[in-house]
Write a protein that holds these residues in place. Structure first.
Motif, PDB file in Angstrom:
ATOM      1  N   CYS A 189       1.008  -1.348   0.066  1.00 50.19           N
ATOM      2  CA  CYS A 189      -0.148  -0.055   0.128  1.00 50.19           C
ATOM      3  C   CYS A 189       0.996   1.323  -0.014  1.00 50.19           C
ATOM      4  N   GLY A 190       0.426   2.096  -0.848  1.00 46.80           N
ATOM      5  CA  GLY A 190       1.176   3.424  -0.756  1.00 46.80           C
ATOM      6  C   GLY A 190       0.780   4.413   0.364  1.00 46.80           C
ATOM      7  N   PRO A 191       1.118   5.731   0.335  1.00 45.35           N
ATOM      8  CA  PRO A 191       0.763   6.526   1.369  1.00 45.35           C
ATOM      9  C   PRO A 191      -0.694   7.182   1.326  1.00 45.35           C
ATOM     10  N   ALA A 192      -1.330   7.619   2.013  1.00 47.41           N
ATOM     11  CA  ALA A 192      -2.604   8.237   2.013  1.00 47.41           C
ATOM     12  C   ALA A 192      -2.539   9.493   1.365  1.00 47.41           C
ATOM     13  N   ARG A 193      -2.974  10.063   0.242  1.00 47.89           N
ATOM     14  CA  ARG A 193      -3.042  10.906  -0.408  1.00 47.89           C
ATOM     15  C   ARG A 193      -4.602  11.919  -0.342  1.00 47.89           C
ATOM     16  N   ILE A 194      -4.466  13.160  -0.307  1.00 48.59           N
ATOM     17  CA  ILE A 194      -5.550  14.098  -0.416  1.00 48.59           C
ATOM     18  C   ILE A 194      -6.223  13.883  -1.863  1.00 48.59           C
ATOM     19  N   VAL A 195      -7.529  13.639  -1.918  1.00 47.81           N
ATOM     20  CA  VAL A 195      -8.127  13.747  -3.123  1.00 47.81           C
ATOM     21  C   VAL A 195      -9.707  14.398  -2.944  1.00 47.81           C
ATOM     22  N   ASP A 196     -10.277  14.552  -3.940  1.00 49.12           N
ATOM     23  CA  ASP A 196     -11.462  15.423  -4.082  1.00 49.12           C
ATOM     24  C   ASP A 196     -12.554  14.723  -3.167  1.00 49.12           C
ATOM     25  N   PRO A 197     -13.212  15.654  -2.302  1.00 44.29           N
ATOM     26  CA  PRO A 197     -14.146  14.874  -1.320  1.00 44.29           C
ATOM     27  C   PRO A 197     -15.055  13.908  -2.165  1.00 44.29           C
ATOM     28  N   THR A 198     -15.539  12.857  -1.444  1.00 41.79           N
ATOM     29  CA  THR A 198     -16.402  11.918  -2.058  1.00 41.79           C
ATOM     30  C   THR A 198     -17.939  12.709  -1.641  1.00 41.79           C
ATOM     31  N   ARG A 199     -18.670  12.376  -2.634  1.00 39.65           N
ATOM     32  CA  ARG A 199     -20.235  12.744  -2.467  1.00 39.65           C
ATOM     33  C   ARG A 199     -20.922  11.506  -2.381  1.00 39.65           C
ATOM     34  N   TYR A 200     -21.737  11.727  -1.160  1.00 35.45           N
ATOM     35  CA  TYR A 200     -22.812  10.545  -0.723  1.00 35.45           C
ATOM     36  C   TYR A 200     -24.155  10.950  -1.101  1.00 35.45           C
ATOM     37  N   ALA A 253     -18.153  14.576   1.712  1.00 33.74           N
ATOM     38  CA  ALA A 253     -17.269  14.489   2.891  1.00 33.74           C
ATOM     39  C   ALA A 253     -16.420  15.637   2.955  1.00 33.74           C
ATOM     40  N   LEU A 254     -16.163  16.003   4.248  1.00 33.14           N
ATOM     41  CA  LEU A 254     -15.257  17.112   4.616  1.00 33.14           C
ATOM     42  C   LEU A 254     -13.945  17.053   4.173  1.00 33.14           C
ATOM     43  N   VAL A 255     -13.205  15.876   4.560  1.00 31.61           N
ATOM     44  CA  VAL A 255     -11.829  15.693   4.071  1.00 31.61           C
ATOM     45  C   VAL A 255     -11.854  14.002   3.165  1.00 31.61           C
ATOM     46  N   SER A 256     -11.196  13.880   2.401  1.00 26.03           N
ATOM     47  CA  SER A 256     -11.040  12.479   1.735  1.00 26.03           C
ATOM     48  C   SER A 256      -9.724  12.289   1.401  1.00 26.03           C
ATOM     49  N   TRP A 257      -9.302  11.099   1.858  1.00 23.19           N
ATOM     50  CA  TRP A 257      -8.031  10.379   1.182  1.00 23.19           C
ATOM     51  C   TRP A 257      -8.016   9.100   0.716  1.00 23.19           C
ATOM     52  N   ASN A 258      -7.294   8.921   0.029  1.00 21.82           N
ATOM     53  CA  ASN A 258      -7.050   7.736  -1.150  1.00 21.82           C
ATOM     54  C   ASN A 258      -5.872   6.760  -0.668  1.00 21.82           C
ATOM     55  N   VAL A 259      -5.807   5.591  -0.635  1.00 18.58           N
ATOM     56  CA  VAL A 259      -4.625   4.688  -0.403  1.00 18.58           C
ATOM     57  C   VAL A 259      -4.623   3.731  -1.507  1.00 18.58           C
ATOM     58  N   VAL A 260      -3.730   3.415  -2.486  1.00 16.77           N
ATOM     59  CA  VAL A 260      -4.002   2.253  -3.409  1.00 16.77           C
ATOM     60  C   VAL A 260      -3.050   1.351  -3.087  1.00 16.77           C
ATOM     61  N   CYS A 261      -3.489   0.322  -3.170  1.00 13.90           N
ATOM     62  CA  CYS A 261      -2.818  -1.000  -2.725  1.00 13.90           C
ATOM     63  C   CYS A 261      -2.637  -1.903  -3.768  1.00 13.90           C
ATOM     64  N   THR A 262      -1.323  -2.135  -4.374  1.00 16.83           N
ATOM     65  CA  THR A 262      -1.238  -3.317  -5.546  1.00 16.83           C
ATOM     66  C   THR A 262      -0.649  -4.619  -5.214  1.00 16.83           C
ATOM     67  N   TYR A 263      -1.047  -5.545  -5.983  1.00 17.25           N
ATOM     68  CA  TYR A 263      -0.680  -6.927  -5.453  1.00 17.25           C
ATOM     69  C   TYR A 263       0.667  -7.460  -6.538  1.00 17.25           C
ATOM     70  N   SER A 264       1.176  -8.421  -5.569  1.00 16.77           N
ATOM     71  CA  SER A 264       2.425  -8.871  -6.165  1.00 16.77           C
ATOM     72  C   SER A 264       2.622 -10.379  -6.019  1.00 16.77           C
ATOM     73  N   GLN A 265       2.273 -11.324  -6.964  1.00 25.64           N
ATOM     74  CA  GLN A 265       2.315 -12.868  -6.656  1.00 25.64           C
ATOM     75  C   GLN A 265       3.755 -13.312  -6.159  1.00 25.64           C
ATOM     76  N   PHE A 266       4.656 -12.548  -6.142  1.00 28.55           N
ATOM     77  CA  PHE A 266       5.930 -13.002  -5.623  1.00 28.55           C
ATOM     78  C   PHE A 266       6.077 -12.669  -4.236  1.00 28.55           C
TER      79      PHE A 266
END
Length: 435
Positions: free
Chosen positions: A180-191, A202-215
């Motif tokens: 997983c990478g670091p939390a990054r500020i993104v446009d607020p989510t709309r619900y 949302a007042l504040v939104s952060w995204n964290v992206v996790c990528t897969y490695s079979q190894f």
């Protein structure tokens, strides 16, 4: 003599393809799991947030015992309450005492969160929770590809400027494999509001992206491929020790004593793989050819729920029928369809049972023939790659694929044979007259 700096650059360039190929999936180049952290409201000393774990991978899903999400707090925050999930440990909450509402849910500086099981009371649930950590893939089960939980965080900032992003995110699904990478500020989510006539943001939104490695997920492969065809007596078995050897720690179990060994334990085979995929070129028609795919489970302790196969073959543009599997073209290279995903029919063969008489699923696949490319020569009828549940299977060496039988001459038609016979007869008559 090569300079040290040039030497290291050369070594890096040589190793780069080998390093990157493990973390980059050419059949799903943009696939990832994204964690969205949305702060919905401020409290007296913190905030209320909804965390969404969404699987954007086309065919890699998460099954029991499910995902486990972890992070580290930035400055001593406390997880006061949760809905839709729980932490695996409470930590030391002694400094808070009992209080009116009891102690906090978790005081650990690096909490680990898991999904709740189905059937929990309604007052502990929120939308898209409580499936035991299962996450469907985008192709196979998009409706179940997200999981959500709500939490109240105390001892945190109470404004956009004072709140701090968590760090060191980890995702186990159910074991290692994701980075997983670091939390990054993104446009607020709309619900959407409950009446769906308007939206809240949302007042504040952060995204964290996790990528897969079979190894990273496993030091050894977890499946292998065997091959056969109607035009050859040769059976190409899985590679010996494809997923380990019998002498490796952990060993294996014989078919008559599977319960004597601890889980997980696979059946003793030459390949030692939990799963084998067999591709058999079955029949050849005038305008079609037919393949039988069989998947066998050699794991005595594991049922594979919602299993799937991803197969790469140049003739999928001409696939006409999959008789007892669902199928969907993945087409990672635009208009070229050389990759198809297969999975079981609901309530029929969507679960691959543990090793035994019922531990297999199979289907026939019918292909049309393309005049420009169809051939049985040089192993063309066999797949280039096969994935089982997102894990690439070990293919046999190309030089041992079943071959067409050799022939001393090409077959000729009856008309051609008659014409040749007639010409030879006339030549003999002419020679006898001339003599």
């Amino acid at each position: 003599m090569m300079k040290p700096s040039a030497f290291y650059i050369a070594v890096f360039c040589f190793l780069l393809p080998a390093l990157s190929i493990e973390a980059y999936d050419p059949l799903d180049p943009t696939g990832n799991i994204t964690i969205r952290w949305d702060i919905l409201s401020w409290t007296e000393d913190g905030y209320v947030a909804i965390v969404t774990i969404r699987n954007y991978q086309m065919y890699r899903h998460i099954e029991a015992p499910g995902w486990r999400l972890g992070w580290s707090w930035a400055r001593g925050e406390v997880l006061w309450s949760m809905l839709g999930a729980e932490t695996t440990e409470r930590g030391d909450c002694s400094r808070f005492g009992g209080g009116v509402d009891g102690p906090p849910h978790c005081c650990d500086s690096s909490p680990k969160v898991v999904d709740l099981l189905p059937g929990v009371p309604y007052n502990q649930r929120i939308s898209q929770c409580c499936r035991g950590g299962n996450l469907g893939s985008m192709v196979q089960d998009q409706a179940a590809s997200a999981s959500m939980f709500q939490m109240t965080v105390a001892a945190a900032g109470t404004t956009k400027k004072t709140v701090r992003r968590p760090k060191n995110f980890t995702l186990e699904a159910p074991g290692p494999g994701y980075t997983c990478g670091p939390a990054r500020i993104v446009d607020p989510t709309r619900y959407p509001s409950p009446d769906r006539r308007r939206h809240t943001q949302a007042l504040v939104s952060w995204n964290v992206v996790c990528t897969y490695s079979q190894f990273l997920a496993s030091a050894t492969p977890t499946c292998c491929v065997s091959l056969s065809s109607f035009y050859s007596k040769m059976l190409v078995s899985c590679r010996t020790c494809a997923c380990g050897c019998k002498s490796n720690p952990g060993g294996c179990a014989g078919p008559n004593s599977p319960d004597l060994s601890p889980a997980p334990r696979v059946q003793c085979t030459s390949h030692m793989c939990p799963v084998r995929v067999h591709w058999h070129v079955k029949l050849n028609y005038k305008e079609y050819w037919r393949v039988k795919i069989s998947v066998t489970n050699f794991n005595y302790k594991m049922n594979y729920t919602q299993w799937n196969l991803v197969v790469q073959h140049p003739n999928f543009n001409n696939m006409t029928t999959s008789y007892s599997f669902n199928s969907h073209s993945l087409g990672p290279y635009g208009d070229i369809n050389d990759t198809t995903m297969f999975w079981g029919l609901e309530y029929f063969n969507d679960m691959l049972l543990e090793a035994g008489l019922e531990g297999n699923v199979r289907s026939d696949i019918l292909f049309g023939k393309s005049k420009s490319s169809f051939t049985f020569a040089n192993g063309w009828a066999f797949p280039r790659r096969i994935y089982f549940n997102g894990e690439e299977c070990v293919m046999p060496p190309v030089d041992v694929y079943p071959r067409l039988p050799s022939s001393s001459r090409k077959p000729t038609s009856c008309v051609l044979d008659a014409a040749v016979t007639c010409i030879l007869t006339l030549l003999c008559l002419a020679m006898s007259v001339w003599q």
